[in-house]
Design a protein around this motif. Structure first.
Motif, PDB file in Angstrom:
ATOM      1  N   ALA A 107       5.378   9.890   6.627  1.00 14.45           N
ATOM      2  CA  ALA A 107       4.966  11.180   7.198  1.00 14.45           C
ATOM      3  C   ALA A 107       5.103  11.178   8.713  1.00 14.45           C
ATOM      4  O   ALA A 107       5.561  12.164   9.302  1.00 14.45           O
ATOM      5  N   ALA A 108       4.714  10.071   9.338  1.00 13.11           N
ATOM      6  CA  ALA A 108       4.849   9.971  10.794  1.00 13.11           C
ATOM      7  C   ALA A 108       6.320  10.048  11.198  1.00 13.11           C
ATOM      8  O   ALA A 108       6.676  10.726  12.169  1.00 13.11           O
ATOM      9  N   GLN A 109       7.172   9.379  10.443  1.00  9.71           N
ATOM     10  CA  GLN A 109       8.597   9.437  10.737  1.00  9.71           C
ATOM     11  C   GLN A 109       9.137  10.863  10.554  1.00  9.71           C
ATOM     12  O   GLN A 109       9.945  11.336  11.351  1.00  9.71           O
ATOM     13  N   GLY A 110       8.689  11.552   9.531  1.00  8.20           N
ATOM     14  CA  GLY A 110       9.111  12.936   9.316  1.00  8.20           C
ATOM     15  C   GLY A 110       8.697  13.849  10.464  1.00  8.20           C
ATOM     16  O   GLY A 110       9.456  14.719  10.879  1.00  8.20           O
ATOM     17  N   LEU A 134       1.813   7.304   4.911  1.00  5.98           N
ATOM     18  CA  LEU A 134       1.510   7.662   6.306  1.00  5.98           C
ATOM     19  C   LEU A 134       2.674   7.334   7.234  1.00  5.98           C
ATOM     20  O   LEU A 134       3.003   8.110   8.140  1.00  5.98           O
ATOM     21  N   ALA A 135       3.311   6.197   7.015  1.00 10.73           N
ATOM     22  CA  ALA A 135       4.455   5.812   7.846  1.00 10.73           C
ATOM     23  C   ALA A 135       5.616   6.789   7.655  1.00 10.73           C
ATOM     24  O   ALA A 135       6.249   7.219   8.623  1.00 10.73           O
ATOM     25  N   SER A 181       0.830  -1.203   0.000  1.00  9.81           N
ATOM     26  CA  SER A 181       0.000   0.000   0.000  1.00  9.81           C
ATOM     27  C   SER A 181       0.866   1.256   0.000  1.00  9.81           C
ATOM     28  O   SER A 181       1.654   1.472   0.924  1.00  9.81           O
ATOM     29  N   TYR A 182       0.703   2.062  -1.032  1.00 11.23           N
ATOM     30  CA  TYR A 182       1.409   3.344  -1.062  1.00 11.23           C
ATOM     31  C   TYR A 182       0.833   4.308  -0.026  1.00 11.23           C
ATOM     32  O   TYR A 182       1.550   5.133   0.534  1.00 11.23           O
ATOM     33  N   ALA A 183      -0.468   4.209   0.230  1.00  8.71           N
ATOM     34  CA  ALA A 183      -1.099   5.092   1.218  1.00  8.71           C
ATOM     35  C   ALA A 183      -0.531   4.823   2.613  1.00  8.71           C
ATOM     36  O   ALA A 183      -0.176   5.751   3.339  1.00  8.71           O
TER      37      ALA A 183
END
Length: 100
Positions: free
Chosen positions: A51-54, A48-49, A42-44
């Motif tokens: 983005a959360a790491q960022g 999200l993963a 899943s690219y979505a």
């Protein structure tokens, strides 16, 4: 102030170790994106993963600058703070250029 003035504050070993520690930071979001997408399909979810790491990196990144501020105040060298922050910005950009 020259960067040479900073060498005496934390010690010379801080600088190469600090630079090496930054190298994974430059590519970690991309690596997370690729790994999670390959594992989940899943690219979505991968986005999200990453983005959360960022967000976590953005929250943790200023701790290095806080360290410089405290270190320079305790050593009675607050005049070196602009030099230390300039060094941090320079090394961060170099790590991104080398990793990219």
């Amino acid at each position: 102030m020259a960067y040479r003035s900073l060498l005496r504050i934390p010690g010379a070993t801080f600088f190469p170790l600090g630079f090496l520690a930054r190298l994974p930071y430059a590519t970690s979001s991309l690596a997370t994106l690729v790994l999670v997408q390959a594992a989940s399909g899943s690219y979505a979810f991968a986005g999200l993963a990453a983005a959360a790491q960022g967000c976590v990196n953005a929250l943790g990144g200023p701790l290095v600058r806080v360290h410089w501020s405290r270190l320079l105040r305790t050593r009675d060298r607050p005049d070196l703070l602009p030099t230390a922050l300039s060094y941090e910005a320079t090394v961060e950009e170099i790590s991104f250029a080398l990793a990219g």
